[in-house]
Enzyme design. Structure first.
Site, short mmCIF file in Angstrom:
data_model
loop_
_atom_site.label_atom_id
_atom_site.label_comp_id
_atom_site.label_asym_id
_atom_site.label_seq_id
_atom_site.Cartn_x
_atom_site.Cartn_y
_atom_site.Cartn_z
N ASP A 9 3.87 -5.25 5.87
CA ASP A 9 4.00 -4.37 4.72
C ASP A 9 3.56 -5.18 3.48
OD1 ASP A 9 5.09 -2.16 3.19
OD2 ASP A 9 6.76 -3.49 2.72
N LEU A 10 3.28 -4.51 2.39
CA LEU A 10 2.82 -5.24 1.19
C LEU A 10 3.97 -5.47 0.21
CD1 LEU A 10 0.51 -6.44 -0.53
CD2 LEU A 10 0.09 -4.14 -1.40
N ASP A 11 4.41 -4.38 -0.42
CA ASP A 11 5.45 -4.50 -1.44
C ASP A 11 6.78 -4.91 -0.81
OD1 ASP A 11 7.15 -4.17 -3.61
OD2 ASP A 11 7.34 -2.02 -3.30
N THR A 17 6.06 -6.13 -5.75
CA THR A 17 5.52 -5.20 -6.75
C THR A 17 6.56 -4.14 -7.14
OG1 THR A 17 4.37 -4.27 -4.85
CG2 THR A 17 3.03 -5.41 -6.46
N LYS A 45 11.43 2.55 -2.47
CA LYS A 45 10.76 1.48 -1.72
C LYS A 45 10.15 2.01 -0.42
CE LYS A 45 12.94 -2.54 -3.66
NZ LYS A 45 13.85 -3.67 -3.46
N SER A 114 0.46 -0.81 4.67
CA SER A 114 1.17 -0.47 3.42
C SER A 114 1.00 0.99 3.05
CB SER A 114 0.61 -1.35 2.29
OG SER A 114 1.02 -0.87 1.04
N ALA A 115 2.01 1.53 2.36
CA ALA A 115 1.93 2.91 1.85
C ALA A 115 1.12 2.97 0.56
CB ALA A 115 3.34 3.42 1.57
N LYS A 145 5.13 6.76 5.75
CA LYS A 145 6.29 6.23 6.47
C LYS A 145 7.49 7.12 6.12
CE LYS A 145 4.61 1.52 5.55
NZ LYS A 145 4.80 0.30 4.77
N GLU A 169 8.75 -5.65 7.54
CA GLU A 169 9.01 -4.55 6.59
C GLU A 169 10.27 -4.78 5.77
OE1 GLU A 169 8.78 -1.70 5.12
OE2 GLU A 169 6.89 -0.95 5.87
N ASP A 170 10.27 -4.30 4.52
CA ASP A 170 11.48 -4.42 3.69
C ASP A 170 12.14 -3.07 3.43
OD1 ASP A 170 9.45 -3.44 1.95
OD2 ASP A 170 10.74 -4.00 0.26
#
Ligand code: B16
Ligand code: MG
Length: 217
Positions: A9-11, A17, A45, A114-115, A145, A169-170
């Site tokens: 995942d990114l953020d 971010t 998130k 990522s979303a 997601k 993932e967070d």
């Protein structure tokens, strides 16, 4: 043993971010007279931009036309991009660079999942655009997601079976998406939100090489 790979995942995993999303949503909330707090921001998130706006509007009991929603989303995004434009590689979360370097050196494929529709701009800003074997982001999916689409496309691009993909993932929605995709899930955060994850770490700094090696075996 079958080949395995990672989907990040990114953020909240590669970079934080969420703080910039919060600042940009907060400015919009103030403009609309909505009392939007950091706790409310937790609900956004891993959630798509359109869904995030709907959540924000529901916090303030505000109803908007589709045209207004589109306009406010564009406004929020340009504010968000003005924060993102100032990012550099000092914002990469602890342990991530070391892990990506290890995976790269050992020919373990890894994708972004990522979303965000801004993923490429962000990766470019932090000098990671060329690091990934594949990039799948909010521009590539039709279902957000917790739908598993983003991760299934990533598995396809990595040429891996879903059960051989390890998702980092967070967000609760992301862990649910990984589960639905029948992938191995690693949650970065707290038990109350991410209790469903196969593995739970409280920080990216715990994503050690030893932990990765263990997952790959
Ligand atoms: P954008 P991730 C998600 O990124 C964020 O966590 C979420 O807060 C945001 O609304 C979503 O991206 C869409 O972002 O407005 O940039 O398209 O965690 O899936 O990497
Ligand atoms: Mg996230």
């Amino acid at each position: 043993m079958e080949r395995k790979g990672f989907i990040f995942d990114l953020d909240g995993v590669i970079v934080d971010t969420a703080k910039y999303h919060y600042l940009a949503w907060k400015e919009l909330a103030d403009q609309l007279g909505i009392n939007f707090t950091e706790e409310h921001n937790e609900l956004l998130k891993g959630v798509s931009r359109a869904r995030s706006l709907d959540i924000l509007l529901s916090v303030g009991d505000v109803v908007l036309s589709d045209a207004d929603k589109k306009m406010y989303m564009e406004q929020k995004n340009s504010r968000y991009l003005s924060y993102v434009a100032q990012m550099d590689d000092s914002e990469i979360l602890p342990g991530i660079k070391e892990l990506l370097t290890y995976l790269h050196k050992n020919n373990v494929p890894f994708s972004l999942g990522s979303a965000s529709k801004n993923a490429r701009v962000i990766l470019e800003g932090v000098n990671l655009l060329d690091a990934f074997t594949a990039i799948v982001d909010g521009n590539d999916v039709s279902k957000a997601k917790p739908d598993p689409e983003v991760f299934l496309i990533a598995a396809d691009k990595l040429q891996l079976n879903p059960e051989n993909c390890i998702v980092i993932e967070d967000a609760a929605a992301g862990i649910e998406a990984a589960k639905r995709a029948k992938m191995i899930s690693v949650g970065i955060g707290e038990e109350d939100m991410l209790g469903a994850a196969d593995y739970l770490l409280n920080s990216t700094s715990k994503l050690s090489i030893a932990f990765a090696k263990n997952l790959l075996n």
